[in-house]
Motif scaffolding. Structure first.
Motif, short mmCIF file in Angstrom:
data_model
loop_
_atom_site.label_atom_id
_atom_site.label_comp_id
_atom_site.label_asym_id
_atom_site.label_seq_id
_atom_site.Cartn_x
_atom_site.Cartn_y
_atom_site.Cartn_z
N MET A 24 -33.24 -1.86 39.49
CA MET A 24 -32.87 -2.40 40.80
C MET A 24 -31.49 -1.88 41.21
SD MET A 24 -32.77 -6.34 42.24
CE MET A 24 -31.76 -6.97 40.93
N VAL A 25 -31.44 -1.36 42.43
CA VAL A 25 -30.18 -0.94 43.04
C VAL A 25 -29.75 -2.05 43.99
CG1 VAL A 25 -29.04 0.79 44.50
CG2 VAL A 25 -30.87 1.48 42.91
N ASP A 60 -31.21 -10.88 48.33
CA ASP A 60 -32.31 -9.95 48.02
C ASP A 60 -32.46 -9.76 46.52
OD1 ASP A 60 -32.80 -9.42 50.72
OD2 ASP A 60 -31.83 -7.45 50.70
N ALA A 61 -31.34 -9.59 45.84
CA ALA A 61 -31.35 -9.35 44.39
C ALA A 61 -31.91 -10.56 43.65
CB ALA A 61 -29.95 -9.02 43.89
N LYS A 62 -31.50 -11.76 44.03
CA LYS A 62 -32.00 -12.97 43.38
C LYS A 62 -33.51 -13.10 43.58
CE LYS A 62 -27.79 -15.76 43.53
NZ LYS A 62 -27.16 -16.97 44.12
N ARG A 63 -33.98 -12.80 44.78
CA ARG A 63 -35.41 -12.87 45.07
C ARG A 63 -36.19 -11.87 44.20
NH1 ARG A 63 -38.17 -9.62 47.74
NH2 ARG A 63 -36.46 -8.74 48.92
N LEU A 64 -35.68 -10.64 44.13
CA LEU A 64 -36.35 -9.61 43.31
C LEU A 64 -36.34 -9.97 41.83
CD1 LEU A 64 -35.35 -6.14 44.82
CD2 LEU A 64 -37.66 -6.96 44.32
N LEU A 65 -35.24 -10.51 41.36
CA LEU A 65 -35.16 -10.92 39.94
C LEU A 65 -36.15 -12.03 39.63
CD1 LEU A 65 -31.30 -10.75 39.56
CD2 LEU A 65 -32.93 -9.48 38.15
N ASP A 70 -39.11 -8.46 34.71
CA ASP A 70 -39.13 -7.29 33.83
C ASP A 70 -38.13 -6.22 34.23
OD1 ASP A 70 -40.52 -6.68 36.21
OD2 ASP A 70 -41.81 -5.23 35.19
N ILE A 71 -37.25 -6.49 35.19
CA ILE A 71 -36.28 -5.49 35.61
C ILE A 71 -35.41 -5.11 34.40
CG2 ILE A 71 -34.21 -5.08 37.02
CD1 ILE A 71 -35.61 -6.72 39.23
N ALA A 72 -35.34 -3.83 34.13
CA ALA A 72 -34.65 -3.33 32.94
C ALA A 72 -33.16 -3.11 33.19
CB ALA A 72 -35.29 -2.03 32.46
N VAL A 73 -32.83 -2.57 34.37
CA VAL A 73 -31.45 -2.20 34.67
C VAL A 73 -31.13 -2.59 36.11
CG1 VAL A 73 -29.78 -0.28 34.84
CG2 VAL A 73 -31.57 -0.22 33.08
N VAL A 74 -29.92 -3.10 36.30
CA VAL A 74 -29.40 -3.38 37.64
C VAL A 74 -28.20 -2.47 37.86
CG1 VAL A 74 -28.31 -5.09 39.14
CG2 VAL A 74 -30.18 -5.78 37.63
N LEU A 75 -28.27 -1.64 38.89
CA LEU A 75 -27.14 -0.82 39.31
C LEU A 75 -26.49 -1.59 40.45
CD1 LEU A 75 -28.95 2.66 39.36
CD2 LEU A 75 -27.49 1.72 37.55
N LEU A 76 -25.32 -2.15 40.21
CA LEU A 76 -24.76 -3.20 41.06
C LEU A 76 -23.42 -2.83 41.66
CD1 LEU A 76 -24.77 -6.20 42.01
CD2 LEU A 76 -23.87 -6.79 39.74
N ILE A 93 -27.15 -13.95 37.06
CA ILE A 93 -28.11 -13.32 36.15
C ILE A 93 -27.95 -13.86 34.73
CG2 ILE A 93 -28.75 -11.14 35.03
CD1 ILE A 93 -28.04 -9.75 37.73
N ARG A 94 -26.72 -13.87 34.25
CA ARG A 94 -26.48 -14.24 32.85
C ARG A 94 -26.53 -15.76 32.62
NH1 ARG A 94 -27.85 -9.42 31.27
NH2 ARG A 94 -26.17 -7.91 31.02
N ALA A 95 -25.88 -16.54 33.48
CA ALA A 95 -25.77 -17.99 33.24
C ALA A 95 -26.92 -18.77 33.87
CB ALA A 95 -24.43 -18.50 33.76
N ASP A 96 -27.10 -18.62 35.17
CA ASP A 96 -28.11 -19.43 35.87
C ASP A 96 -29.53 -19.00 35.51
OD1 ASP A 96 -25.92 -20.62 37.03
OD2 ASP A 96 -26.11 -19.57 38.94
N ALA A 97 -29.80 -17.69 35.55
CA ALA A 97 -31.15 -17.20 35.24
C ALA A 97 -31.36 -17.04 33.73
CB ALA A 97 -31.40 -15.88 35.96
#
Length: 170
Positions: A24-25, A60-65, A70-76, A93-97
């Motif tokens: 994900m970009v 958008d990113a939260k919705r996609l996650l 299975d998203i392997a990499v996030v380019l953020l 990503i780390r705490a809430d999800a």
């Protein structure tokens, strides 16, 4: 003896050995998505291509996650809707999800707003890159390392689950 040069035929391209790696970009700048797509158009890791998913905001990113765990990499990117939108997404990503498998590569065009030393120390990211220094080759190198790490984490989780299941069956 002839001076003619004969070139060997290119070997046939192998079929993918599995589904594409979801990457994900996350950036509010559409040209960044376009350039990333262009730079990675022929990228493969372990015989698998990448599937580039675009998010133009934290929402958008939260919705996609949520749709694609299975998203392997996030380019953020860091600076989007706010000065630290990207950093807020890392916390989510780390705490809430509770997603510790996805590899996060921070790409910033404004390194002064998110100083590398502080960000790497204070946030659970896997790499920090200045957009101006990230050539196509450096992006590919970064992605190889991130995907290897992701692959290994997933394998360890699967082995751990198998071991737990075997113990409960015993």
């Amino acid at each position: 003896m002839s001076d003619e040069i004969v070139f060997a035929e290119d070997p046939p391209k192998e079929e993918p050995s599995g589904p594409a790696w979801p990457v994900m970009v996350v950036d509010d700048d559409k040209p960044v998505h376009d350039v990333t797509r262009l730079a990675l158009r022929s990228f493969e890791f372990e015989g698998r291509a990448v599937e580039l998913l675009s998010a133009f905001s934290v929402a958008d990113a939260k919705r996609l996650l949520a749709e694609r765990p299975d998203i392997a990499v996030v380019l953020l990117d860091v600076v989007m809707e706010t000065e630290q939108a990207g950093l807020d997404l890392i916390r989510f990503i780390r705490a809430d999800a509770g997603n510790d498998a996805v590899r996060i590569v921070l790409r910033t065009g404004q390194p002064g707003r998110a100083p590398e030393g502080r960000v790497v120390r204070d946030y659970d990211i896997n790499d920090y890159r200045d957009k101006t220094d990230l050539t196509a080759q450096k992006l590919a190198t970064t992605l190889y390392a991130a995907l290897r790490s992701y692959r290994d984490i997933i394998r360890l989780k699967e082995l751990s689950n198998d071991l737990a299941a075997a113990k409960s069956d015993a």
